[in-house]
Design a protein around this motif. Structure first.
Motif, PDB file in Angstrom:
ATOM      1  N   PHE A  26       0.839  -1.189   0.000  1.00  0.00           N
ATOM      2  CA  PHE A  26       0.000   0.000   0.000  1.00  0.00           C
ATOM      3  C   PHE A  26       0.878   1.244   0.000  1.00  0.00           C
ATOM      4  CE2 PHE A  26      -4.155  -1.752   0.472  1.00  0.00           C
ATOM      5  CZ  PHE A  26      -4.012  -2.918   1.218  1.00  0.00           C
ATOM      6  N   PHE A  64      -4.693   6.060   2.001  1.00  0.00           N
ATOM      7  CA  PHE A  64      -4.103   4.895   1.350  1.00  0.00           C
ATOM      8  C   PHE A  64      -4.588   4.738  -0.083  1.00  0.00           C
ATOM      9  CE2 PHE A  64      -1.946   2.366   4.627  1.00  0.00           C
ATOM     10  CZ  PHE A  64      -2.395   2.955   5.792  1.00  0.00           C
ATOM     11  N   GLY A  65      -3.731   4.125  -0.898  1.00  0.00           N
ATOM     12  CA  GLY A  65      -4.152   3.630  -2.193  1.00  0.00           C
ATOM     13  C   GLY A  65      -4.809   2.264  -2.026  1.00  0.00           C
ATOM     14  N   LYS A  66      -5.248   1.690  -3.139  1.00  0.00           N
ATOM     15  CA  LYS A  66      -5.954   0.411  -3.078  1.00  0.00           C
ATOM     16  C   LYS A  66      -5.018  -0.778  -2.930  1.00  0.00           C
ATOM     17  CE  LYS A  66     -10.119   1.662  -5.657  1.00  0.00           C
ATOM     18  NZ  LYS A  66     -11.002   1.304  -6.799  1.00  0.00           N
TER      19      LYS A  66
END
Lengths: 114, 113
Positions: free
Chosen positions: B89, B103-105
């Motif tokens: 992440f 956060f990103g995925k």
């Protein structure tokens, strides 16, 4: 030295019910943050507790509430559960004023709403 | 509106080769970037970070590069090892204190022996 602990590990609830998740921070930490990680998504910030008060809150409805106790442990409460509340709920602890990378995450509680 | 984007859901790399994980962000107020690694049934663990005043930070096999003008950062793992297989992440924050992380995925890295 125990790290961040969360209970329970897994939980299954029915729509409309209420749930309480628990978190014990890493020894020496006084700040607890809660995150929701839906399937296929990254963790999303719910709120942060410091000195027994909610200090910051993300974009979550009032159905999500929390509490921090004098020993710094914390609870996350979700009322009127929806199917979309199914997710991994992560607790992170830190010491107030420390850097972002010094947040330690627990293993999470997997909540399934049926 | 996703402020941190990881556009590659998965990446497969041969053991010993370089792994490059990418991350883009849209919020120009972000000034601190982090990479977390997550194994199944465990919480995310901090891997490496970079402040916006730097363009590179290195820690052993892990290097993070930041291109502020492009709002892009990348994580390089050299050499990749099977134990590196995990979800990575990218995260960002506006301040370096007790601020919430965005956060990103995530990108699932598989290192093949």
């Amino acid at each position: 030295d125990a790290g961040v602990t969360q209970s329970p590990t897994h939980l299954i609830k029915t729509r409309g019910q209420q749930v309480t998740l628990r978190c014990s921070p890493k020894s020496g930490h006084d700040t607890v943050s809660w995150y929701q990680q839906a399937l296929g998504q990254g963790p999303q910030f719910i709120f942060q507790y410091y000195e027994e008060e909610e200090r910051q809150r993300g974009n979550f409805p009032d159905r999500f509430s929390g509490h921090q106790f004098p020993n710094y442990s914390s609870e996350l409460n979700v009322n009127a559960l929806l199917l979309g509340d199914s997710a991994l709920y992560l607790c992170a602890s830190s010491l107030d004023g420390t850097l972002a990378y010094e947040q330690y995450f627990g293993p999470g509680t997997r909540l399934t709403v049926t | 509106d996703q402020q941190v984007k990881q556009n590659s859901p998965s990446l497969s790399v041969q053991e010993g080769r370089i792994s490059i994980l990418n991350c883009d962000y849209t919020n120009s107020m972000f000034d601190y970037f982090l990479w977390y690694k997550k194994y199944p049934a465990e919480g995310p663990t901090f891997l490496i970070s970079i402040s916006s005043i730097k363009d590179k930070n290195e820690d052993g096999r892990f290097t993070v590069f930041l291109n502020k003008s492009a709002k892009h950062l990348s994580l390089h793992i050299v050499p990749s090892q099977p134990g590196d297989s995990a979800v990575y992440f990218c995260a960002a924050s506006e301040l370096s204190g007790n601020t919430p992380l965005v956060f990103g995925k995530g990108t699932r890295l598989s290192v093949i022996a």
